[in-house]
Design a protein around this motif. Structure first.
Motif: not given
Lengths: 413, 469
Positions: A276-277, A343-344, A350-351, A391-394
Motif C-alpha cells: 500500500y501507499e 492506495i488508500r 496529501k500526496k 518517480h512521480i508524486v501524485v
C-alpha cells in the motif's frame, strides 16, 4: 512483545528503524545477519551515493554511516539470522550470543534487500570452471577481503554493479575486455556507462550475449554472439575472447523467502510483496521497503521509501491501523510495474509517491496517470529507460473517486 | 604389500572400500582428484532405481534390486539423505502402454516389490501436474532419491575409520607385473587390484590387458530448479525408456529441489559442458511429462557422463589373476553400489581371499543438520558450541558449526565444493554467491591453505588470482 522489529540492517532497514523511532516508537529492534550494519553499501567503496538526499557525493560506507551513527535508542542485533517470520508477527532468529530466539512484534518491517541473479538463472551453456562470479561476489572479494578474482575479465550484463566492477577491476590492474549486454540498451545508469566503461575504453556490446564458457578448471575463454530481436543468438556472428574471469551483472532478485514463508502475497512483476501507499504489505502490521520490495538504482530513494515504511510501522504499533477504501494502481502501456500497487486515499498525507520502471527506452514522452479516460496527472520526460527508476508524486485530491489508476507511457502530441 | 588396492573414489570404489574394510585386510584407495565423488557420482539423476529396467537374470538386474534393498538400510545407518519417493514410468499412447506392461513383468521377474500399473486417473491422483496426454504408468514404490555424493562420502568416511588408506590427488599411471600400482607418487603392490574408475575404466584396464568391450561415453545434461519448484512432482517421473537411456525425468531431490534431465549424447568423456541444444532438448522433453513445469526457477545446469559400453550389462570380472575390473557401471550404478561391493567381496572370497571380520568396526555415521533440529535442540547446540548460531549459507541455513565440523571429519575437504558436498553450504538458490567468500575464509582458517591457493573444486580451479594492489 517488541514494538517494531526491522529485519535487515542495510540502508532500508536503518532508515526504517530511525524513522520508526523518530515517529514515536520507543522499542525498535534491528536484526542484521552480518557482523555490522550497512548491508551491501559496505562493499560499495565507489562514490555517487547521496546526491539526491545529502546533495553530496558519498561513498557507500559514508552513506551508510550517516544512518549507522544515528541509532540512539534503537537496539541492533548483528550476526543474527532470521529464520522465519509469521503472519501474526512472530520472528524466529538465531545467533551465536543469543541462541534460538522467538520474538513477538507489534509491527515488522521487512528490509532484507536482494540477491544477484546467477549463471544458473540464465542457463549459460558451457563448462563449469572456477572464475565465474556474480559482480557483487567479486566486489566483496576485492573491497572487503582484498583479493582479486582474476586478471582478464568479460562482464555479462550492464547492470550497475557490473559497470562499477569493470572500472574497479581495471583500476586494480586487470584487463576488462568487454561488457556484453543482451538488450539493445544498458541496464545501468547512464553516468555509470560513461564513467566506468567509456572513460576506460571498455567496449560495450549491446544486443550480444555469451553463448559458451570454456575452461577445464578455471575459465579460459568465452564465445560471444549477437542476438536478434527475439534475443536469440544469431549464427555466424560469434567471436571468442580469451579471459580467466566472467562477471555476471544480470539482474537482482528481491530476497523474499521470509516474506513467502509468512504467506504474504508477492507481485510477480516486482518479485516483492504487494504494498500500500505506506509500504504495508497485504499482511496487516508487516511493512516492507527497499530492494526487497522492488529493485532500486539509487539508495537515496531506498532511504526515503524506508522512512515511510518505518513511520507507518510506528503508527501501526501505537494502535492506529490504516483503513479506508482502496484504489488499485495498474501498470499500463510501457510500464512494467508500479509501487505502491494499492492506495488508500484516506490514509495518505496529501500526496502519494509512486515508483515504476518503463519497459523500453523512450524520448520525449509523457508519464500519465489515468482514472479511466480522465487524466489524473501527467509528467513530461525527455528521456526514460528501464535502467532508471521513475518517480512521480501524485496529489491525492486529484484521484477523486477513482477505483483504479493506470500509469502509462504516452506520446507527446 | 596391500591386500586390496581400489582405483577410483566414486560411489562404487567407496562402497567397495566400505565393504572390504570390515575385514582384516590392508586396503588402499587411489583417487586422482582431491576428493571423493568428483566424477559421475556427483553429476547424475540421484535416483535409487527400483530395478524393473534391467533385463531379467542379468547382473545389473540382480545388483540393482539388491542395491535398492541395501540403500534403505545403509542410508539409515550412515545418515545419508534418502527418501523413498517411489517412481512412475509414464506412457503416452498405446506403444508406451505396451512398454509399461513389459516393464511391469520385467520388474516382477526381477523381484521388485510393490509394482503396480496405474490407470490415467490413478496417475493423476499421484501426480496432479502430469500431462493429460499420459495414458498409464508403472508405479514402483521402492524407488527413491538420494544425495549421491553424501552416499559415497559416507562409505569412504566409515572406511577410513575402519583403516582404509586413502590416497587423494594421486593418479594411477600404470600397473606393472606382479600387481604393482604405479602412481605419480610411488609404487604399491597388492594381492588384488579392484578397478572402479567409472568413465576411465577402459584406461585403467588397458594398463593390464586390452579391454574386450568398447567404452561409449554418453553425456547427460540437467536443470536443477529452486526449492520454490518443489512439489511440481511427488515421485520420480520417467518417460518410457528408449535405446538412449531412461529418458528425461523430473524428480524431487532429497535436498528439496527439482531435477530435470538428462538428454543422452555420445561424447568425449572429458567434455562435461552443457550445450544450448542439449538443454533445449531437455526442456522440450520435460514439458511432455509436465507441461506447466517452469524452468525459469533454474539455479544450476550441469552435465554428467555415463560409462556406457557396447554391452548392456555391468562388466564385472577378473581381467587377470588379482585384477578385478568393475567396468561399464552406468545407471543404475548408484542404486547398485552397495550390492556391487557385496558381489566384489563374494568374488574375492571365491577366488580364495580369506576374510575374517575385524573385531571393532565403525558402522555408523551421524552429522549435525542444524536446519532440521527442534528449537530446544538448536538452543542446546548453540550453548555448547556458539558456531552453530552463525548462519553462513543463508539459502540452505548452514551454520559455521556445520562447516567447521567438516574439517575434522575423516576426509576433510580442501575445496569450496568439497565443503558443499559435506554440508550443503552453497547448494541453494544463490549458488554460493553469498557464502563462498565466507567458506573460503573458513577453509583458510581451519586448514591453513593460503587463500590464493584455495580451489573451487578440482586442482587448478583457483578462486582468487592474488591480492589487490
Amino acid at each position: 512483545m517488541r514494538e517494531v522489529i526491522v529485519i535487515g540492517g542495510g540502508p532500508a532497514g536503518l532508515a526504517a528503524a530511525i524513522s520508526a523511532r523518530d515517529n514515536g516508537a520507543t522499542d525498535v529492534l534491528v536484526i542484521e545477519r552480518d557482523t555490522c550494519v550497512g548491508g551491501i553499501l559496505n562493499q560499495c567503496i565507489h562514490n555517487g551515493f547521496g546526491l539526491h538526499r545529502f546533495k553530496e557525493e558519498l561513498s557507500g560506507p559514508e552513506y551508510a554511516s550517516r544512518f549507522a551513527e544515528n541509532l540512539d535508542n534503537i537496539e541492533v542485533l548483528t550476526d543474527t539470522m532470521v529464520l522465519e517470520v509469521t503472519a501474526d508477527r512472530i520472528v524466529r532468529a538465531v545467533s551465536r550470543d543469543h541462541g534460538y530466539m522467538e520474538l513477538q512484534a507489534k509491527a515488522i518491517v521487512l528490509a532484507m534487500g536482494c540477491r544477484e541473479r546467477t549463471r544458473g538463472a540464465i542457463s549459460i551453456p558451457g563448462d563449469r570452471p572456477a572464475g565465474v562470479y556474480t559482480a557483487g561476489a567479486a566486489q566483496r572479494y576485492l573491497n572487503i577481503e582484498g583479493y582479486m578474482v582474476g586478471k582478464n575479465a568479460v562482464i555479462l550484463g550492464s547492470g550497475d554493479i557490473g559497470l562499477i566492477m569493470a572500472r574497479r577491476m581495471t583500476l586494480e590492474g586487470a584487463k576488462v575486455h568487454a561488457c556484453v549486454e543482451l538488450m539493445p540498451y544498458s541496464g545501468g545508469l547512464t553516468r555509470n556507462i560513461v564513467q566506468c566503461l567509456n572513460d576506460f575504453d571498455i567496449p560495450l556490446y549491446l544486443s550480444h550475449t555469451i553463448t559458451d564458457i570454456r575452461g577445464k578448471n578455471r575459465v579460459e575463454g568465452v564465445t560471444i554472439a549477437k542476438v536478434g530481436p527475439d534475443r536469440k543468438p544469431i549464427a555466424g556472428t560469434e567471436f571468442d575472447i580469451e579471459c580467466d574471469t566472467v562477471l555476471l551483472s544480470v539482474g537482482l532478485i528481491p530476497e523474499n523467502e521470509l516474506t513467502r514463508g509468512a504467506g504474504i502475497p508477492i507481485d510477480r512483476r516486482t518479485n516483492g510483496a504487494y504494498v500500500y501507499e505506506n509500504m504495508e504489505t497485504l499482511c496487516e502490521g508487516i511493512f516492507a521497503c527497499g530492494n526487497v520490495v522492488h529493485v532500486h538504482d539509487l539508495v537515496d530513494y531506498v532511504s526515503a521509501e524506508s522512512e515511510r515504511a518505518g513511520k507507518a510501522a510506528a503508527i501501526y504499533a501505537s494502535g492506529n491501523k490504516a483503513s479506508g477504501r482502496v484504489i488499485e494502481v495498474e501498470a499500463g502501456n510501457g510500464v512494467s510495474y508500479t509501487v505502491p500497487q494499492k492506495i488508500r486515499p484516506e490514509n495518505c498525507d496529501k500526496k502519494v509517491d509512486m515508483f515504476f520502471r518503463v519497459r523500453n527506452v523512450y524520448q520525449n514522452v509523457r508519464l500519465v496517470v489515468r482514472d479511466g479516460d480522465r487524466v489524473v496527472a501527467s509528467f513530461n520526460r525527455e528521456h526514460c529507460a528501464p535502467g532508471e527508476m521513475e518517480h512521480i508524486v501524485v496529489p491525492v485530491a486529484l484521484m477523486g473517486n477513482a477505483e483504479k489508476l493506470t500509469v502509462s507511457v504516452e506520446e507527446v502530441k | 604389500m596391500f591386500d586390496i588396492i581400489i582405483i577410483g573414489g566414486g560411489v562404487i570404489g567407496s562402497a567397495v572400500a566400505y565393504e572390504l574394510t570390515k575385514y582384516n585386510l590392508r586396503v588402499a584407495l587411489f583417487e586422482k582428484e582431491n576428493d571423493i565423488a568428483t566424477g559421475t557420482t556427483k553429476a547424475n539423476s540421484a535416483i535409487i532405481h527400483a530395478g524393473y529396467d534391467p533385463v531379467p537374470n542379468s547382473l545389473t538386474a540382480r545388483l540393482n534390486v539388491r542395491g535398492n534393498e541395501l540403500a534403505h538400510i545403509i542410508c539409515k545407518k550412515l545418515d545419508v539423505p534418502f527418501k523413498e519417493t517411489g517412481s512412475v514410468v509414464c506412457a503416452f499412447g498405446e506403444e508406451d502402454d505396451e512398454t509399461v506392461r513389459k516393464l511391469y513383468h520385467r520388474g516382477v521377474e526381477n523381484g521388485v516389490p510393490g509394482l503396480k500399473i496405474l490407470n490415467k486417473q490413478e496417475l493423476k491422483t499421484l501426480e496432479p501436474n502430469i500431462s493429460d496426454e499420459a495414458t498409464t504408468a508403472l508405479y514402483a514404490p521402492t524407488a527413491g532419491v538420494i544425495s549421491p555424493w553424501e552416499y559415497a562420502l559416507a562409505f569412504a568416511e566409515v572406511a577410513v575409520q575402519n583403516g582404509l588408506e586413502l590416497h587423494l590427488s594421486e593418479k594411477v599411471t600404470d600397473i606393472k607385473e606382479g600387481n604393482v600400482v604405479v602412481t605419480e607418487k610411488g609404487e604399491y603392490a597388492a594381492k588384488y587390484i579392484i578397478a572402479a574408475a567409472g568413465v576411465n575404466c577402459n584406461d585403467i584396464e588397458s594398463m593390464v590387458a586390452e579391454p574386450d568391450y568398447t567404452l561409449k561415453p554418453s553425456k547427460g545434461e540437467y536443470y536443477l530448479l529452486d526449492k520454490s519448484a518443489f512439489g511440481i512432482v511427488n515421485t520420480v517421473v520417467f518417460q518410457c525408456p528408449n535405446k538412449n537411456g531412461k529418458g528425461v525425468l523430473i524428480s524431487p531431490t532429497v535436498h528439496g529441489n527439482i531435477i530435470v534431465g538428462p538428454n543422452a549424447e555420445a561424447s568425449e568423456k572429458e567434455d562435461l559442458s552443457t550445450t544450448a541444444d542439449g538443454l533445449s532438448f531437455v526442456r522440450t522433453a520435460a514439458a511432455k511429462s509436465v507441461p506447466t513445469l517452469n524452468l525459469s526457477t533454474n539455479i544450476r545446469n550441469f552435465a554428467g557422463m555415463r560409462a556406457n559400453t557396447n554391452e548392456e550389462d555391468f562388466i564385472i570380472r577378473f581381467v587377470r589373476a588379482g585384477f578385478l575390473s568393475l567396468a561399464g557401471i552406468k545407471s543404475p550404478g548408484l542404486a547398485s553400489a552397495p550390492a556391487i561391493a557385496e558381489y566384489v567381496r563374494q568374488l574375492l572370497e571365491k577366488d580364495g581371499l580369506s576374510l575374517t571380520e575385524k573385531e571393532n568396526i565403525v558402522d555408523t555415521r551421524k552429522r549435525i543438520r542444524f536446519k532440521e533440529l527442534s528449537p530446544e535442540e538448536k538452543n542446546a547446540l548453540i550453548k555448547e558450541n556458539p558456531a552453530y548460531g552463525r548462519v553462513i549459507c543463508r539459502c540452505e541455513t548452514i551454520t559455521e558449526g556445520e562447516i567447521v565440523a567438516t574439517f575434522s571429519s575423516p576426509i576433510p575437504p580442501v575445496s569450496i565444493d568439497g565443503v558443499k558436498r559435506r554440508c550443503n553450504a552453497g547448494m541453494g538458490r544463490c549458488q554460493g554467491g553469498f557464502c563462498a567468500p565466507r567458506v573460503l575464509e573458513l577453509i583458510h582458517k581451519h586448514t591453513g591453505i593460503p587463500k590464493e591457493e584455495i580451489v573451487k573444486d578440482k586442482s587448478g580451479s583457483t578462486v582468487l588470482s592474488g591480492g589487490a594492489l
